[in-house]
Motif scaffolding. Structure first.
Motif, PDB file in Angstrom:
ATOM      1  N   VAL A 151      81.790  80.487  27.059  1.00 29.00           N
ATOM      2  CA  VAL A 151      80.528  80.653  26.333  1.00 29.00           C
ATOM      3  C   VAL A 151      79.513  79.604  26.772  1.00 29.00           C
ATOM      4  O   VAL A 151      78.310  79.848  26.826  1.00 29.00           O
ATOM      5  CB  VAL A 151      80.766  80.530  24.805  1.00 29.00           C
ATOM      6  N   VAL A 152      80.025  78.422  27.115  1.00 27.77           N
ATOM      7  CA  VAL A 152      79.172  77.251  27.296  1.00 27.77           C
ATOM      8  C   VAL A 152      78.658  77.111  28.734  1.00 27.77           C
ATOM      9  O   VAL A 152      77.756  76.342  29.006  1.00 27.77           O
ATOM     10  CB  VAL A 152      79.960  75.982  26.896  1.00 27.77           C
ATOM     11  N   ILE A 153      79.253  77.886  29.647  1.00 28.14           N
ATOM     12  CA  ILE A 153      78.944  77.713  31.067  1.00 28.14           C
ATOM     13  C   ILE A 153      77.451  77.799  31.380  1.00 28.14           C
ATOM     14  O   ILE A 153      76.922  77.007  32.133  1.00 28.14           O
ATOM     15  CB  ILE A 153      79.757  78.715  31.929  1.00 28.14           C
ATOM     16  N   GLU A 154      76.766  78.768  30.763  1.00 26.76           N
ATOM     17  CA  GLU A 154      75.329  78.856  31.048  1.00 26.76           C
ATOM     18  C   GLU A 154      74.515  78.548  29.807  1.00 26.76           C
ATOM     19  O   GLU A 154      75.020  78.593  28.694  1.00 26.76           O
ATOM     20  CB  GLU A 154      74.941  80.261  31.547  1.00 26.76           C
ATOM     21  N   GLN A 155      73.271  78.270  30.018  1.00 27.21           N
ATOM     22  CA  GLN A 155      72.292  78.094  28.943  1.00 27.21           C
ATOM     23  C   GLN A 155      72.772  77.127  27.873  1.00 27.21           C
ATOM     24  O   GLN A 155      72.783  77.450  26.680  1.00 27.21           O
ATOM     25  CB  GLN A 155      72.008  79.441  28.275  1.00 27.21           C
ATOM     26  N   VAL A 156      73.170  75.947  28.307  1.00 29.21           N
ATOM     27  CA  VAL A 156      73.749  74.990  27.360  1.00 29.21           C
ATOM     28  C   VAL A 156      72.796  74.673  26.209  1.00 29.21           C
ATOM     29  O   VAL A 156      73.224  74.572  25.056  1.00 29.21           O
ATOM     30  CB  VAL A 156      74.175  73.692  28.073  1.00 29.21           C
ATOM     31  N   ASP A 157      71.510  74.546  26.520  1.00 26.74           N
ATOM     32  CA  ASP A 157      70.554  74.219  25.459  1.00 26.74           C
ATOM     33  C   ASP A 157      70.513  75.298  24.382  1.00 26.74           C
ATOM     34  O   ASP A 157      70.497  75.003  23.191  1.00 26.74           O
ATOM     35  CB  ASP A 157      69.141  74.032  26.040  1.00 26.74           C
ATOM     36  N   THR A 158      70.510  76.551  24.844  1.00 27.24           N
ATOM     37  CA  THR A 158      70.508  77.670  23.894  1.00 27.24           C
ATOM     38  C   THR A 158      71.792  77.677  23.077  1.00 27.24           C
ATOM     39  O   THR A 158      71.767  77.908  21.861  1.00 27.24           O
ATOM     40  CB  THR A 158      70.396  79.013  24.660  1.00 27.24           C
ATOM     41  N   VAL A 159      72.902  77.416  23.745  1.00 22.55           N
ATOM     42  CA  VAL A 159      74.191  77.408  23.057  1.00 22.55           C
ATOM     43  C   VAL A 159      74.201  76.329  21.976  1.00 22.55           C
ATOM     44  O   VAL A 159      74.590  76.577  20.835  1.00 22.55           O
ATOM     45  CB  VAL A 159      75.349  77.192  24.062  1.00 22.55           C
ATOM     46  N   VAL A 160      73.736  75.132  22.329  1.00 22.73           N
ATOM     47  CA  VAL A 160      73.711  74.030  21.364  1.00 22.73           C
ATOM     48  C   VAL A 160      72.806  74.372  20.183  1.00 22.73           C
ATOM     49  O   VAL A 160      73.161  74.138  19.024  1.00 22.73           O
ATOM     50  CB  VAL A 160      73.235  72.710  22.034  1.00 22.73           C
TER      51      VAL A 160
END
Ligand code: C2E
Ligand code: CA
Ligand code: CA
Ligand code: CA
Length: 277
Positions: free
Chosen positions: A152-161
């Protein structure tokens, strides 16, 4: 050479075509199964050092009219390829929230963990969807644990956070599933608002006899200790594995040694506890 190549590619196309049509068949059948209410919610106990169930993980099953009880390994992947995973995920979440709401009105508390697939998490309305499900059922956000994988965290870390924070601010908690099996760096642990790591069963099961797995488990326990994260060990099947973990840290156990996944109503009916942490 040209004819041979043509034959090869015809063979290849046929093989591919078969894979694609099998997936399509499962997808169609799952769509039907969803409408026919064939999904079943199973729970597996998570127990503390004393062997008391302190939480549980929700695991979906498919009660198929011809195939019997189908494990998720055979249909979650297919669902994940299409938007069907959202429907399966919504169903599981609604079921879990209904149980949490019911427990809450009975003054009992058992946090339940739900697996969230990458596609489900990355949907635009994931956060409001979770909050709506909780509200609808009168469930406490603190009783819901969302398990995500490193994928889940591999891309778009800012969005994930950002998405995770929107939920943790309301009390929902996050767990990293299959920890150590993905490809992401340890650095993200610091950035994500998580409260728990789950050690993958491949490490847990071999740790007592394989020095590499033992070292990995110890490294995970150490990181978790320093970051003050709770640890759940998956796939504990033997007393030896449980002892290995207990000798090193305060770990929550999940595995056949303590209980197999069983229908949610059954697990909750046999559970007499009122408190957990
Ligand atoms: P997971 O999240 O890693 O779940 C743990 C799996 O290990 C479960 O398999 C569980 O039954 C199994 N397990 C538990 N204890 C033991 C043990 O002591 N020994 C062994 N050998 N296995 C044990 P299950 O239920 O077949 O689920 C497989 C996977 O399907 C899950 O792996 C999860 O990735 C996925 N899944 C299950 N339910 C859902 C769901 O509602 N949504 C999504 N997105 N995925 C789900
Ligand atoms: Ca899981
Ligand atoms: Ca696992
Ligand atoms: Ca998994």
């Amino acid at each position: 050479a040209k004819a041979g190549g043509g034959q090869q590619s015809a063979f290849f196309d046929a093989a591919m075509g078969q894979v694609v049509s099998e997936r399509f068949a499962v997808e169609q059948d799952l769509r039907r199964g969803l409408a026919a209410q064939e999904l079943r919610l199973y729970l597996q106990p998570q127990v503390n050092r004393q062997g008391h169930m302190v939480s549980a993980e929700a695991l979906v099953r498919w009660q198929h009219p011809d195939k019997g009880l189908v494990p998720p390994g055979t249909f979650i992947g297919v669902a994940e390829e299409s938007d069907l995973i959202t429907e399966v995920g919504d169903w599981v979440l609604a079921q879990v929230c209904a149980h949490l709401g019911q427990l809450h009105t009975q003054g009992r508390r058992l946090p339940i963990a739900v697996n969230v697939s990458p596609r489900q998490f990355h949907k635009a309305d994931f956060v409001p969807g979770v909050l709506h499900a909780l509200e609808q059922a009168g469930a406490q956000p603190e009783d819901l644990v969302l398990e995500i994988t490193e994928g889940v965290v591999i891309e778009q870390v800012d969005t994930v956070v950002r998405k995770m924070s929107q939920l943790t601010q309301r009390g929902v908690r996050f767990s990293i599933d299959d920890f150590g099996t993905g490809y992401s760096s340890l650095a993200y642990l610091k950035r994500l608002p998580i409260h728990e790591l789950k050690i993958d069963k491949s490490f847990v099961q071999d740790a007592p006899h394989d020095p590499s797995d033992a070292a990995l488990v110890e490294a995970i326990l150490s990181v978790a200790g320093h970051l003050r994260l709770k640890v759940v060990a998956e796939g504990v099947e033997t007393q030896e594995q449980a002892d290995f973990l207990n000798q090193r840290a305060n770990v929550i156990h999940q595995g056949y040694l303590f209980g197999r996944p069983a229908p949610a109503a059954e697990v909750l009916a046999t559970w007499s506890g009122t408190r957990s942490d």
